[in-house]
Scaffold this active site. Structure first.
Site, PDB file in Angstrom:
ATOM      1  N   GLY A 119       0.705  -1.533   0.140  1.00  0.00           N
ATOM      2  CA  GLY A 119      -0.006  -0.267   0.017  1.00  0.00           C
ATOM      3  C   GLY A 119       0.637   1.418  -0.036  1.00  0.00           C
ATOM      4  O   GLY A 119       0.288   2.601   0.316  1.00  0.00           O
ATOM      5  N   GLY A 121       3.015   2.088  -2.776  1.00  0.00           N
ATOM      6  CA  GLY A 121       2.670   2.526  -3.572  1.00  0.00           C
ATOM      7  C   GLY A 121       4.024   2.232  -4.054  1.00  0.00           C
ATOM      8  O   GLY A 121       5.368   2.650  -5.427  1.00  0.00           O
ATOM      9  N   SER A 123       4.309  -0.936  -5.441  1.00  0.00           N
ATOM     10  CA  SER A 123       4.788  -2.050  -6.039  1.00  0.00           C
ATOM     11  C   SER A 123       4.521  -3.756  -5.994  1.00  0.00           C
ATOM     12  O   SER A 123       4.757  -4.402  -6.094  1.00  0.00           O
ATOM     13  CB  SER A 123       4.879  -2.292  -7.619  1.00  0.00           C
ATOM     14  OG  SER A 123       4.211  -0.793  -8.613  1.00  0.00           O
ATOM     15  N   SER A 125       1.862  -6.135  -5.584  1.00  0.00           N
ATOM     16  CA  SER A 125       1.482  -6.372  -5.967  1.00  0.00           C
ATOM     17  C   SER A 125       2.259  -7.202  -7.638  1.00  0.00           C
ATOM     18  O   SER A 125       2.519  -8.091  -7.770  1.00  0.00           O
ATOM     19  CB  SER A 125       0.106  -5.600  -6.902  1.00  0.00           C
ATOM     20  OG  SER A 125       0.434  -4.193  -7.087  1.00  0.00           O
ATOM     21  N   GLU A 157      -3.691  -8.885 -12.635  1.00  0.00           N
ATOM     22  CA  GLU A 157      -4.736  -7.290 -12.775  1.00  0.00           C
ATOM     23  C   GLU A 157      -5.063  -6.527 -13.001  1.00  0.00           C
ATOM     24  O   GLU A 157      -6.902  -6.203 -12.188  1.00  0.00           O
ATOM     25  CB  GLU A 157      -2.915  -6.025 -12.101  1.00  0.00           C
ATOM     26  CG  GLU A 157      -2.932  -5.506 -11.600  1.00  0.00           C
ATOM     27  CD  GLU A 157      -1.997  -4.361 -10.654  1.00  0.00           C
ATOM     28  OE1 GLU A 157      -2.744  -3.378  -9.948  1.00  0.00           O
ATOM     29  OE2 GLU A 157      -0.682  -5.429 -10.273  1.00  0.00           O
ATOM     30  N   ASP A 169       4.787  -1.231 -13.849  1.00  0.00           N
ATOM     31  CA  ASP A 169       5.368  -1.749 -12.428  1.00  0.00           C
ATOM     32  C   ASP A 169       5.888  -3.501 -12.807  1.00  0.00           C
ATOM     33  O   ASP A 169       6.941  -3.544 -12.689  1.00  0.00           O
ATOM     34  CB  ASP A 169       3.871  -1.866 -11.774  1.00  0.00           C
ATOM     35  CG  ASP A 169       3.390  -0.782 -11.055  1.00  0.00           C
ATOM     36  OD1 ASP A 169       4.073   0.096 -10.820  1.00  0.00           O
ATOM     37  OD2 ASP A 169       2.583  -0.455 -11.043  1.00  0.00           O
ATOM     38  N   TYR A 221      -7.888   5.611  -9.520  1.00  0.00           N
ATOM     39  CA  TYR A 221      -7.529   5.715 -10.641  1.00  0.00           C
ATOM     40  C   TYR A 221      -8.455   5.577 -11.493  1.00  0.00           C
ATOM     41  O   TYR A 221      -7.662   5.937 -12.366  1.00  0.00           O
ATOM     42  CB  TYR A 221      -6.714   4.479  -9.845  1.00  0.00           C
ATOM     43  CG  TYR A 221      -5.930   3.893 -10.878  1.00  0.00           C
ATOM     44  CD1 TYR A 221      -4.337   5.065 -10.556  1.00  0.00           C
ATOM     45  CD2 TYR A 221      -5.502   3.134 -12.000  1.00  0.00           C
ATOM     46  CE1 TYR A 221      -2.907   4.187 -11.763  1.00  0.00           C
ATOM     47  CE2 TYR A 221      -4.415   2.785 -12.880  1.00  0.00           C
ATOM     48  CZ  TYR A 221      -2.950   3.313 -12.546  1.00  0.00           C
ATOM     49  OH  TYR A 221      -2.300   3.396 -13.287  1.00  0.00           O
TER      50      TYR A 221
END
Length: 376
Positions: A119, A121, A123, A125, A157, A169, A221
């Site tokens: 969380g 920023g 990446s 994920s 994603e 990313d 976003y």
């Protein structure tokens, strides 16, 4: 306990291999990738490690050291968008994307561990997606190149998790190299490794984690992406990458004008930054970082008070430049600073946060590091 030990403890045998994929930070080029633009990220030393082993029953079973009480288990032929929530969606999404593309993968146990802040920023994920994609590619001999693995991670994603991200990313995690920044054209996916070693110039990239957490699945976003698409349509270009600043400034809708102006000017900043790095002028990046933050704050409107205050205080404390990084609405600030000034700048930001009643920020150095690979 690392991923390999946790795999042994929970699965009862040793994994077939270990893979790692890093988080990333964008030096410059924020919110340009969804408009076919240019980006300049680096891979971080912080990474996700996956211990992976084959199963004979066609099941995908995933476990996380950070969330040990939330394992994921599903037959591969029943893995579809929707049911996986949280961290496991990024793992399951990659398996789904590989099968959707016609690649034959079997059942696996996957145990992940890592130190990429969630969380923030940076990446985490994409690191999960890339380590999963690389492991499955190797384990099942799929023979896919890294650009294709990045595409599949993005598909996971976009279509499985539901975040309409670009390919920045995943590309940074898979393609970046140590002591380099990755200049990526997100339309053609052509890329260049540009030497980038701030420490050799007596500088440091300080990352300040404001600990104001963001979540890109909440619609803000996507709304900005939609505005960029609509602006491109009005301008009659395929994407804002093809727009000119003069054309953008003639847009009648003030919101579309602001959103598009950020993308067009940010692309120009990426090109300028790449030129500076090619010439070894790392110390001249600062004003570009600060201009990027102002654009993200005023035109793209994705900052929050914690990000703005961190930037303001870092600059007032002698930093060469500073900007928010990542999708926005929370996360981290990247600060270009003399290496010797890192402690004083970090302390000044922490003091300002206390004065404003914010939580204590964290800080660490962003070191241009190696991309994803097999480590065992």
């Amino acid at each position: 306990m690392g991923a390999a030990d946790l795999f042994l403890t929970t699965v009862g045998r040793r994994p077939d291999g270990l893979w790692a994929a890093p988080g990333r930070v964008t030096v410059i080029g924020e919110h340009t990738d969804h408009s076919d633009g240019f980006v300049l990220p680096i891979a971080l030393a912080q990474r996700v490690v996956a211990a992976v082993g084959r199963r004979g029953d066609g099941q995908l079973v995933a476990r996380s050291a950070q969330q040990p009480h939330k394992p994921y288990a599903q037959a591969l032929n029943q893995v579809t968008p929707g049911p996986a929530a949280g961290w496991s969606g990024y793992v399951a999404g990659v398996a789904w994307a590989l099968r959707e593309a016609g690649h034959d993968i079997g059942g696996v146990d996957i145990v992940v561990d890592g130190d990429v802040p969630v969380g923030a920023g940076l990446s985490s994920s994409a690191a999960l997606e890339c380590v999963t994609a690389l492991a499955l590619n190797d384990l099942f001999g799929l023979g896919l190149g890294r650009v294709e693995l990045a595409r599949l991670g993005r598909q996971a994603e976009n279509e499985f998790v539901g975040v309409p991200c670009g390919i920045l990313d995943q590309s940074a995690s898979l393609l970046a190299t140590e002591r380099h920044a990755l200049l990526l054209d997100t339309r053609s996916l052509a890329y260049e490794q540009i030497p980038f070693d701030p420490s050799a110039a007596g500088l440091a990239l300080l990352l300040i984690d404001t600990r104001s957490r963001h979540a890109l699945v909440d619609g803000r976003y996507a709304a900005r992406q939609d505005a960029c698409r609509r602006a491109a349509q009005v301008l009659g270009v395929p994407a804002l990458r093809d727009a000119t600043l003069d054309g953008v400034l003639r847009l009648g809708d003030p919101l579309l004008r602001r959103r598009a102006r950020h993308v067009v000017t940010e692309n120009a900043r990426v090109t300028e930054a790449a030129g500076l790095l090619r010439g070894g002028a790392v110390h001249r990046l600062g004003p570009l970082l600060t201009a990027s933050h102002a654009s993200l704050r005023d035109d793209f409107e994705v900052t929050v008070p914690e990000l703005d205050i961190a930037v303001e205080v870092a600059l007032a404390s002698g930093a060469h430049g500073a900007r928010m990084v990542g999708g926005g609405f929370g996360g981290c600030v990247l600060v270009l600073v003399d290496a010797a000034a890192v402690p004083s700048v970090a302390a000044a930001v922490a003091a300002a946060f206390a004065q404003h009643g914010f939580g204590l920020p964290l800080h660490f150095l962003a070191v241009p590091s190696e991309g994803a690979g097999r480590i065992g």
